[in-house]
Design an enzyme around this catalytic site. Structure first.
Site, short mmCIF file in Angstrom:
data_model
loop_
_atom_site.label_atom_id
_atom_site.label_comp_id
_atom_site.label_asym_id
_atom_site.label_seq_id
_atom_site.Cartn_x
_atom_site.Cartn_y
_atom_site.Cartn_z
CG HIS A 184 37.85 38.29 40.10
ND1 HIS A 184 38.27 37.25 40.90
CD2 HIS A 184 37.50 37.71 38.92
CE1 HIS A 184 38.16 36.11 40.25
NE2 HIS A 184 37.71 36.36 39.05
CG ASP B 81 40.96 33.43 43.57
OD1 ASP B 81 41.26 34.42 42.87
OD2 ASP B 81 41.80 32.72 44.16
#
Length: 403
Positions: free
Chosen positions: A366, A370
């Site tokens: 992450h 995204d």
């Protein structure tokens, strides 16, 4: 002349190997290029061939960790090869020295030190959650030594009536390296997993119609891996961030797709790489998967064939896994997990039907990927697998399969 055989370098980043198994015995006559040992590195198991012919003298034991460039055996090149029917002469019998008289130890005197652990032993017992009263000390006056603490086993409760044996096996260097990398991935990445489901019926229909003809013409089966690999290549084109990795303070994005395929080998998990998968057809992917799988199974896979990779596909479904959260293969930023295919009820065009469904999972870092990109990537994979004729084959099945 006696030749010193040294451990060759299996790869740039490898500094030591482990002698997994000697394939010859001390004093054997070996031929040039004969495999004399199997050595484990942190990436692969490799065979060590004899550099010359002669009588071998081993200088390392199985299980020893030796540095690259260290001498592991000597080969006497002046020795002559034994005749075909010659047998090794039995070594002369050695007179055994009389066994020493058993040492009679005075009974241990109970003192303040009895049952007290040394500082090192106390630390180990604390880590194991054990009390010193559970351990019998073998040191002077009954003191608990570090060795006592290492060997101590926590209580497993009241023993039952059945057998309660246990065994210890040293982890191979490859397995230890895999363990380190998995922990590293969990500790150094912001790993999340997103899930989806795929209706595999369109692929089932294609394989049913073309599988035999495909195998007859190309010599390989039309499996699921080619569909998934090409679906991943398409999705990576759409979402290039998933085909990236962090390099210091920069994001390195690749314009090629080197797809790592996680396979289970005799020495543990191996991840050979399909190079430039974007240039391969269904036949090309299936041929490469078969070649790499055979080499991994036979222990012939090389370090170079497992180095690199920009994205990984893991197929836990072959072992019956319904759902899992695969761990990223660092320094990559994404891994796709395939699972088993089960007939499940789904709703299609307002009707409940039974279809072969596979759950798929995408674990991603992450820090650079995204949620929108990760979900979009997995949806793109799903769309390609549920409409392979239009999205993976350009509307021409026979041309795509080179029939």
């Amino acid at each position: 002349m006696v030749l010193e055989m040294k451990v060759p370098s299996p790869g740039e980043s490898i500094t030591e190997v482990e002698i997994a198994q000697w394939l010859v015995e001390d004093g054997d006559y070996v031929e040039k290029d004969q495999a004399i040992a199997e050595v484990d590195s942190d990436k692969a198991t490799l065979e060590l061939p004899a550099e010359v012919s002669g009588v071998i003298t081993l200088k390392a034991e199985e299980g020893d960790e030796v540095a690259v460039g260290a001498v592991v055996c000597l080969i006497d090149t002046a020795a002559e090869a034994p005749a075909g029917d010659a047998k090794k002469e039995a070594p002369a019998e050695k007179k055994e020295a009389p066994a020493p008289a058993p040492k009679v130890e005075a009974p241990a005197t109970k003192t303040y030190a009895s049952g007290s652990p040394s500082p090192a032993a106390k630390k180990i017992l604390d880590e194991k959650g054990m009390d010193a009263s559970q351990v019998s000390g073998s040191g002077r006056d009954g003191r608990i030594t570090k060795e006592d603490a290492v060997k101590a086993t926590p209580s497993m409760g009241t023993p039952g009536p059945g057998a309660r044996g246990e065994s210890r096996t040293k982890l191979s260097m490859l397995r230890r390296k895999v363990a380190e990398r998995l922990v590293e991935a969990k500790n150094t990445t912001a790993m999340l997993t997103t899930f989806n489901e795929v209706n595999m019926q369109p692929i089932f229909d294609l394989r049913k119609e073309y599988k035999e003809a495909f195998k007859t013409k190309h010599g390989v089966s039309l499996g699921f891996m080619s569909f998934f690999t090409l679906a991943v290549v398409r999705a990576l084109e759409m979402y290039p961030a998933v085909n990236s990795m962090i390099d210091g303070k920069e994001m390195l994005t690749f314009d090629y797709k080197d797809i790592s395929i996680a396979v289970s080998g005799p020495k543990g998990l191996m991840v050979p790489v399909i190079r430039n998968a974007e240039n391969l057809s269904f036949r090309g992917v299936e041929s490469e998967v078969k070649r790499l799988a055979i080499r991994a199974r036979d222990g012939q896979i090389t370090v170079d064939e497992m180095t690199g990779g920009t994205f990984t596909i893991s197929n836990g479904g072959v072992f019956g896994s319904m759902l899992s959260t695969p761990i990223i293969n660092p320094p990559q930023s994404g891994i796709l997990g395939m699972h088993n295919i089960v007939e499940r009820p789904i709703v299609k065009d307002g009707q409940i039907i039974v279809a072969p469904i596979m759950f798929v999972a995408l674990s991603y870092d992450h820090r650079i990927i995204d949620g929108k990109e990760s979900v979009g990537f997995l949806v793109a994979v799903k769309e390609a697998l549920e409409d392979p004729i239009n999205l993976l084959m350009g509307g021409d099945v026979k041309k795509a399969l080179e029939m």
